[in-house]
Design a protein around this motif. Structure first.
Motif, short mmCIF file in Angstrom:
data_model
loop_
_atom_site.label_atom_id
_atom_site.label_comp_id
_atom_site.label_asym_id
_atom_site.label_seq_id
_atom_site.Cartn_x
_atom_site.Cartn_y
_atom_site.Cartn_z
N UNK A 1 0.83 -1.20 0.00
CA UNK A 1 0.00 0.00 0.00
C UNK A 1 0.87 1.25 0.00
N UNK A 2 1.89 1.24 0.86
CA UNK A 2 2.75 2.42 0.99
C UNK A 2 3.49 2.70 -0.31
N UNK A 3 4.06 1.67 -0.93
CA UNK A 3 4.85 1.88 -2.15
C UNK A 3 3.97 2.31 -3.31
N UNK A 4 2.77 1.73 -3.41
CA UNK A 4 1.85 2.13 -4.49
C UNK A 4 1.37 3.56 -4.28
N UNK B 1 8.71 -4.94 -6.30
CA UNK B 1 8.61 -4.58 -7.72
C UNK B 1 8.48 -3.08 -7.90
N UNK B 2 7.76 -2.42 -7.00
CA UNK B 2 7.46 -1.00 -7.16
C UNK B 2 8.65 -0.11 -6.75
N UNK B 3 9.42 -0.53 -5.77
CA UNK B 3 10.54 0.31 -5.30
C UNK B 3 11.52 0.67 -6.43
N UNK B 4 11.99 -0.29 -7.26
CA UNK B 4 12.86 0.12 -8.37
C UNK B 4 12.18 1.02 -9.38
N UNK B 5 10.86 0.86 -9.54
CA UNK B 5 10.11 1.74 -10.45
C UNK B 5 10.07 3.16 -9.88
N UNK B 6 9.92 3.28 -8.57
CA UNK B 6 9.96 4.59 -7.91
C UNK B 6 11.32 5.27 -8.15
N UNK B 7 12.38 4.49 -7.98
CA UNK B 7 13.73 5.03 -8.19
C UNK B 7 13.91 5.47 -9.64
N UNK B 8 13.45 4.64 -10.57
CA UNK B 8 13.57 4.99 -11.99
C UNK B 8 12.75 6.22 -12.33
N UNK C 1 2.32 9.47 1.84
CA UNK C 1 2.03 8.11 1.37
C UNK C 1 1.64 7.19 2.51
N UNK C 2 1.84 7.65 3.74
CA UNK C 2 1.49 6.84 4.91
C UNK C 2 0.04 7.13 5.29
N UNK C 3 -0.86 6.23 4.90
CA UNK C 3 -2.30 6.39 5.17
C UNK C 3 -2.65 5.63 6.44
N UNK C 4 -2.78 6.34 7.54
CA UNK C 4 -2.97 5.70 8.84
C UNK C 4 -4.25 4.87 8.91
#
Length: 401
Positions: A65-68, A236-243, A262-265
């Motif tokens: 959730x956080x990465x998306x 999978x999403x973390x490298x896409x964020x970096x790119x 991005x932190x939805x409590x």
């Protein structure tokens, strides 16, 4: 007694929902009811809460959730979501297509957080022609159609593995049901929206396709990484964020606020409570005993397994229901093949659209501020219609195959 206790647990959840309380409070009421009804002592209850809170599955869900959400913030910052919506408008010049296709495409990404990326596109497409509850339904419903048949989802892969059914056969057999899902949503809600966007159609279709690629490449790449490397969503999403950080030339000052936003409590709270509820129900043994209780009904065995699948998804989620229903069904009906799997997976899929165990529903109702019970009300006509149609379709497949 199990059936009565189950009804009482769901009555507690429904009662709290009736007062328009957040979903986590409703599920917490269900947890409390289960603890009391099954006499779970305080130490055991605390252990189950800890398991639900700190399990690997819960951690992976929260990280996904956080990465998306972080990726969504980046897309919003560069105007990619707006650009995708405009390009879809220019390409098709049809609000109805935008409202259906955009969430479906974004739903190819197997993460609950993807529904939040689809929401603003749906909002811009439908305008004021649908009310808040209807927009909540459209966003959630079309985002989830891919979960009914695509092997990008772990639930589908698990079902194929347990049943031994060929992947191509299952996907091919489910395609008519995918069409039915699109048409049911269209007939009930989408047709209320005018086709015309109020904008002239684009003369440069190639340009619009390029804009869609520019807008949605991050989602597409995330999907490809998940499929090729078979890794969890956040990895999978973390490298896409970096790119994306590099290609879109973000500064650290732009990125810094996103770590917090991005932190939805509330989303994380909903997730943890649902996972605790799952642990409590598993501990009671109710889920394992459900088929035995249903087998007492004077109906054919295939109907029993359809009921097990539907009710199992309602109380244990899709994977729990798959793990419960499919092995039992294929022992009882060893020659069930693709027909049996289509019926079971159709029941599980449509049950998940009204299940309080479905994380996505808590996300989208929280986003729109729509009471969960109102989303269920909007979904029930489609649930009833799809149960009838998919049952008839499975019987037709049985006669043909």
């Amino acid at each position: 007694m199990d059936i009565i206790k189950l009804l009482l647990i769901f009555a507690c959840i429904a009662l709290v929902m009736k007062f328009n309380k957040p979903l986590y409070m409703s599920i917490a009421a269900g947890i409390a009811a289960a603890i009391v009804l099954y006499g779970i002592n305080a130490i055991e209850a605390l252990r189950l809460m800890a398991m639900g809170t700190f399990s690997k599955d819960t951690l992976y869900l929260v990280l996904a959730f956080y990465s998306i959400t972080f990726l969504q913030r980046m897309m919003e910052k560069r105007g990619h979501i707006v650009l995708a919506e405009k390009s879809l408008n220019n390409l098709f010049n049809n609000r109805r297509i935008n409202a259906m296709i955009a969430p479906f495409i974004i739903g190819l990404l197997p993460s609950a957080g993807a529904v939040l990326i689809a929401a603003p596109i749906v909002d811009n497409s439908v305008g004021d022609y649908l009310n808040k509850e209807e927009r909540t339904f459209v966003t959630s419903y079309y985002r989830h159609i891919s979960e009914a048949f695509l092997p990008t989802y772990s639930s589908i892969l698990l079902a194929l593995n347990l049943s031994g059914v060929d992947m191509t056969s299952f996907v091919s057999a489910m395609l008519p049901m995918v069409v039915v899902l699109f048409l049911l949503g269209y007939w009930l809600y989408i047709r209320k929206i005018p086709r015309d966007t109020g904008m002239p159609p684009s003369d440069d279709k190639i340009k619009e396709i390029k804009n869609i690629i520019v807008s949605l490449w991050a989602i597409a790449l995330s999907i490809i990484i998940i499929l090729v490397f078979k890794i969890t969503v956040h990895l999978a999403v973390i490298p896409v964020i970096i790119l994306s950080f590099l290609l879109n030339k973000f500064s650290f000052e732009e990125i810094k606020p996103m770590f917090k936003s991005a932190f939805e409590a509330k989303l994380i709270m909903n997730t943890i409570i649902i996972m605790i509820f799952k642990e409590v129900l598993a501990f009671t043994g109710l889920i394992e005993r459900l088929p035995e209780h249903l087998s007492m009904l004077p109906v054919p065995s295939i109907v029993i397994f359809a009921l097990v699948a539907f009710l199992g998804a309602l109380v244990a989620g899709s994977q729990g229901s798959i793990a419960l229903a499919i092995p039992l069904a294929y022992v009882a009906i060893p020659d069930g093949g693709v027909v049996l799997l289509v019926l079971i997976m159709s029941m599980i899929y449509i049950s998940m659209q009204i299940s309080p165990m479905h994380i996505c529903l808590s996300i989208i109702t929280e986003h729109y501020g729509t009471p969960f019970i109102d989303l269920v009300k909007k979904t029930m006509p489609i649930v009833i219609a799809f149960v009838i149609i998919s049952s008839a379709y499975s019987y037709l497949l049985y006669l043909i195959l």
